[in-house]
Design a protein around this motif. Structure first.
Motif, PDB file in Angstrom:
ATOM      1  N   SER A   1       0.833  -1.211   0.000  1.00  0.00           N
ATOM      2  CA  SER A   1       0.000   0.000   0.000  1.00  0.00           C
ATOM      3  C   SER A   1       0.857   1.246   0.000  1.00  0.00           C
ATOM      4  O   SER A   1       1.966   1.255   0.528  1.00  0.00           O
ATOM      5  N   LEU A   2       0.338   2.282  -0.645  1.00  0.00           N
ATOM      6  CA  LEU A   2       0.996   3.583  -0.733  1.00  0.00           C
ATOM      7  C   LEU A   2      -0.046   4.650  -0.489  1.00  0.00           C
ATOM      8  O   LEU A   2      -1.181   4.531  -0.964  1.00  0.00           O
ATOM      9  N   LEU A   3       0.339   5.688   0.227  1.00  0.00           N
ATOM     10  CA  LEU A   3      -0.605   6.728   0.596  1.00  0.00           C
ATOM     11  C   LEU A   3       0.132   8.056   0.687  1.00  0.00           C
ATOM     12  O   LEU A   3       1.138   8.154   1.379  1.00  0.00           O
ATOM     13  N   ALA A   4      -0.361   9.064  -0.038  1.00  0.00           N
ATOM     14  CA  ALA A   4       0.213  10.401   0.112  1.00  0.00           C
ATOM     15  C   ALA A   4      -0.077  10.874   1.535  1.00  0.00           C
ATOM     16  O   ALA A   4      -1.196  10.715   2.030  1.00  0.00           O
TER      17      ALA A   4
ATOM     18  N   ALA B   1       3.303   7.392   2.996  1.00  0.00           N
ATOM     19  CA  ALA B   1       3.409   6.209   3.844  1.00  0.00           C
ATOM     20  C   ALA B   1       3.347   4.985   2.938  1.00  0.00           C
ATOM     21  O   ALA B   1       2.638   4.994   1.924  1.00  0.00           O
ATOM     22  N   ALA B   2       4.102   3.945   3.294  1.00  0.00           N
ATOM     23  CA  ALA B   2       4.126   2.714   2.502  1.00  0.00           C
ATOM     24  C   ALA B   2       4.175   1.508   3.422  1.00  0.00           C
ATOM     25  O   ALA B   2       4.713   1.583   4.524  1.00  0.00           O
ATOM     26  N   SER B   3       3.597   0.390   2.955  1.00  0.00           N
ATOM     27  CA  SER B   3       3.719  -0.852   3.724  1.00  0.00           C
ATOM     28  C   SER B   3       4.108  -1.989   2.792  1.00  0.00           C
ATOM     29  O   SER B   3       3.809  -1.954   1.596  1.00  0.00           O
TER      30      SER B   3
ATOM     31  N   THR C   1       7.230  -4.459   7.184  1.00  0.00           N
ATOM     32  CA  THR C   1       7.724  -3.097   7.331  1.00  0.00           C
ATOM     33  C   THR C   1       6.659  -2.105   6.879  1.00  0.00           C
ATOM     34  O   THR C   1       5.880  -2.357   5.963  1.00  0.00           O
ATOM     35  N   CYS C   2       6.639  -0.976   7.573  1.00  0.00           N
ATOM     36  CA  CYS C   2       5.708   0.089   7.257  1.00  0.00           C
ATOM     37  C   CYS C   2       6.431   1.374   7.614  1.00  0.00           C
ATOM     38  O   CYS C   2       6.947   1.506   8.718  1.00  0.00           O
TER      39      CYS C   2
ATOM     40  N   ALA D   1       4.646  -5.326  13.764  1.00  0.00           N
ATOM     41  CA  ALA D   1       4.251  -6.454  12.906  1.00  0.00           C
ATOM     42  C   ALA D   1       5.523  -7.258  12.632  1.00  0.00           C
ATOM     43  O   ALA D   1       6.472  -6.742  12.062  1.00  0.00           O
ATOM     44  N   ASP D   2       5.543  -8.509  13.058  1.00  0.00           N
ATOM     45  CA  ASP D   2       6.768  -9.309  12.967  1.00  0.00           C
ATOM     46  C   ASP D   2       6.737 -10.182  11.718  1.00  0.00           C
ATOM     47  O   ASP D   2       6.213 -11.299  11.749  1.00  0.00           O
ATOM     48  N   CYS D   3       7.262  -9.663  10.610  1.00  0.00           N
ATOM     49  CA  CYS D   3       7.337 -10.403   9.337  1.00  0.00           C
ATOM     50  C   CYS D   3       5.978 -10.722   8.724  1.00  0.00           C
ATOM     51  O   CYS D   3       5.900 -11.401   7.704  1.00  0.00           O
ATOM     52  N   ASP D   4       4.883 -10.264   9.341  1.00  0.00           N
ATOM     53  CA  ASP D   4       3.555 -10.455   8.745  1.00  0.00           C
ATOM     54  C   ASP D   4       3.248  -9.270   7.841  1.00  0.00           C
ATOM     55  O   ASP D   4       3.442  -8.120   8.244  1.00  0.00           O
ATOM     56  N   PRO D   5       2.750  -9.531   6.611  1.00  0.00           N
ATOM     57  CA  PRO D   5       2.447  -8.423   5.699  1.00  0.00           C
ATOM     58  C   PRO D   5       1.521  -7.377   6.323  1.00  0.00           C
ATOM     59  O   PRO D   5       0.549  -7.727   6.997  1.00  0.00           O
ATOM     60  N   VAL D   6       1.869  -6.106   6.116  1.00  0.00           N
ATOM     61  CA  VAL D   6       0.977  -5.005   6.481  1.00  0.00           C
ATOM     62  C   VAL D   6       0.261  -4.606   5.193  1.00  0.00           C
ATOM     63  O   VAL D   6       0.882  -4.091   4.259  1.00  0.00           O
ATOM     64  N   TYR D   7      -1.040  -4.889   5.134  1.00  0.00           N
ATOM     65  CA  TYR D   7      -1.764  -4.768   3.869  1.00  0.00           C
ATOM     66  C   TYR D   7      -2.184  -3.344   3.533  1.00  0.00           C
ATOM     67  O   TYR D   7      -2.306  -2.995   2.371  1.00  0.00           O
ATOM     68  N   LYS D   8      -2.440  -2.534   4.550  1.00  0.00           N
ATOM     69  CA  LYS D   8      -3.004  -1.217   4.260  1.00  0.00           C
ATOM     70  C   LYS D   8      -2.653  -0.233   5.365  1.00  0.00           C
ATOM     71  O   LYS D   8      -2.548  -0.603   6.531  1.00  0.00           O
ATOM     72  N   VAL D   9      -2.496   1.016   4.945  1.00  0.00           N
ATOM     73  CA  VAL D   9      -2.242   2.114   5.881  1.00  0.00           C
ATOM     74  C   VAL D   9      -3.322   3.158   5.661  1.00  0.00           C
ATOM     75  O   VAL D   9      -3.680   3.461   4.518  1.00  0.00           O
TER      76      VAL D   9
END
Length: 392
Positions: free
Chosen positions: A327-330, A336-338, A343-344, A360-368
């Motif tokens: 995910s990417l967000l202005a 912001a990116a995840s 990592t985020c 978040a321990d190595c688990d995908p962060v899908y959205k910010v």
């Protein structure tokens, strides 16, 4: 680009006790990784630990929820943030999407547990369950009013819901594959959806009708973004006169992040091509930073910054790890990116360090999603995390 830094995911807990330790590392591109450790030398009366770093690393500042560390040799500097609060009871499984309402009061999220829920952003307390999609719901977002929700599901349906009583007020049918992303035009009289069927469609909310196929890519469209174009950009003219039911499409660009490694930009009103850019891998997500600047993230960890006025050569390519950019967000004067490795991060033009959102321990962060100085993330571990940014 400065070398990315990493820290033990539960550093805030580990460093709260005397002689507690946490590892950290710095990853300069093309050079060996530098490893170090942080040690707690005691905790002061206000609950803030005194931390020393091993050779090569410097602790610049520490609070209860943040630690700012530099690696001078590699000119790297990161401020690691622990969550201000976490909500682990909203869903029972992986949370695939979330959004926060314009007033900051409500959150909406979707999960692989098959549910879509509205909750209070302050405490995660459940308010409404939105039931009506068959199979998983892939994406959800609030309309600008904060009272209505737009969602898209694997059932190829796009739905509009009342956040107040959980009623589904509109269902759009027409896509031949699962919905992967949605976008709202202006205040929301028109919306856009993108699908596995390779198309992006424009919809009329008032009449629940399709106003047209904006793009037919022949490849799944993983993410879309709408932006107002700088007036120096030629968006072309429509071949046939658009319906008078199209509201707010003029002067707008639609960005399409495609599975076939292509990033496409079209004039929303004109339906004419603006550019087509070929990247290193499938594009997962995209966002506009301004009337001519945009970001797009790929499956192999690249974040491309492009200028619509000269899109052939990227302004820069940010690569912090090989994990998919999800995910990417202005955000303010940056973004912001995840990513798929947990990592985020937030980058800002006026900060000489990266803000890293940890835990978040190595688990995908899908959205910010952001509201003022609060950042919300959703993760495969089933937790919504809320971070407080004090220093922006």
């Amino acid at each position: 680009m400065a070398a990315p830094m990493r820290i033990q995911s539960d550093w805030a807990k580990a460093l709260r006790r005397n002689e507690g330790e946490a590892w950290l590392s710095c990853h300069p591109p093309g050079k060996p990784t530098l490893y170090g450790r942080l040690i707690c030398q005691g905790v002061d009366s206000s609950g803030i630990p005194e931390i020393t770093a091993s050779e090569g690393f410097v602790v610049n500042e520490i609070t209860k929820k943040s630690i700012h560390i530099s690696c001078p040799k590699e000119n790297a500097s990161s401020k690691f943030l622990a969550p201000y609060t976490t909500f682990s009871r909203i869903h029972t499984k992986s949370i695939t999407c979330l959004d926060i309402s314009s007033g900051g009061g409500l959150g909406v999220s979707t999960s692989t547990d098959g549910t879509m829920k509205i909750w209070q952003a302050a405490n995660g307390e459940l308010r409404r369950v939105l039931e009506g999609h068959v199979f998983d719901v892939n994406c959800c977002r609030f309309f600008p009013s904060g009272l209505v929700v737009l969602s898209g599901g694997m059932d190829a349906q796009v739905k509009i819901w009342s956040a107040e009583d959980a009623n589904c007020v509109v269902t759009f049918i027409g896509h031949k594959g699962g919905i992967l992303d949605t976008a709202i035009v202006d205040r929301g009289r028109n919306v856009i959806s993108s699908s596995r069927d390779g198309t992006a469609r424009l919809w009329d909310c008032g009449r629940s009708a399709c106003l047209g196929i904006i793009a037919d890519c022949g490849s799944p469209v993983n993410g879309i973004a709408v932006g107002a174009a700088d007036n120096t950009i030629n968006l072309g003219s429509p071949v046939k006169v658009p319906s008078e039911r199209e509201i707010g499409t003029e002067g707008k660009m639609l960005l399409l992040a495609r599975e076939d490694k292509k990033l496409q930009c079209v004039g929303l009103w004109s339906r004419q091509p603006v550019f087509l850019f070929v990247g290193s891998d499938a594009f997962n997500c995209c966002t506009f930073l301004s009337g001519f600047s945009l970001l797009a993230g790929t499956q192999d960890g690249n974040i491309y910054q492009l200028d619509v006025r000269n899109p052939r050569v990227p302004v820069q390519v940010i690569h912090r790890s090989g994990a998919p950019v999800l995910s990417l967000l202005a955000y303010r004067d940056g973004f912001a990116a995840s990513q798929g490795d947990g990592t985020c991060f937030i980058m800002q033009q006026d900060l000489d360090y990266v803000i890293e959102l940890t835990e978040a321990d190595c688990d995908p962060v899908y959205k910010v999603s952001t509201w003022e100085k609060q950042i919300y993330t959703c993760c495969r571990d089933g937790v919504v995390r809320r971070y407080q940014l004090s220093d922006l």
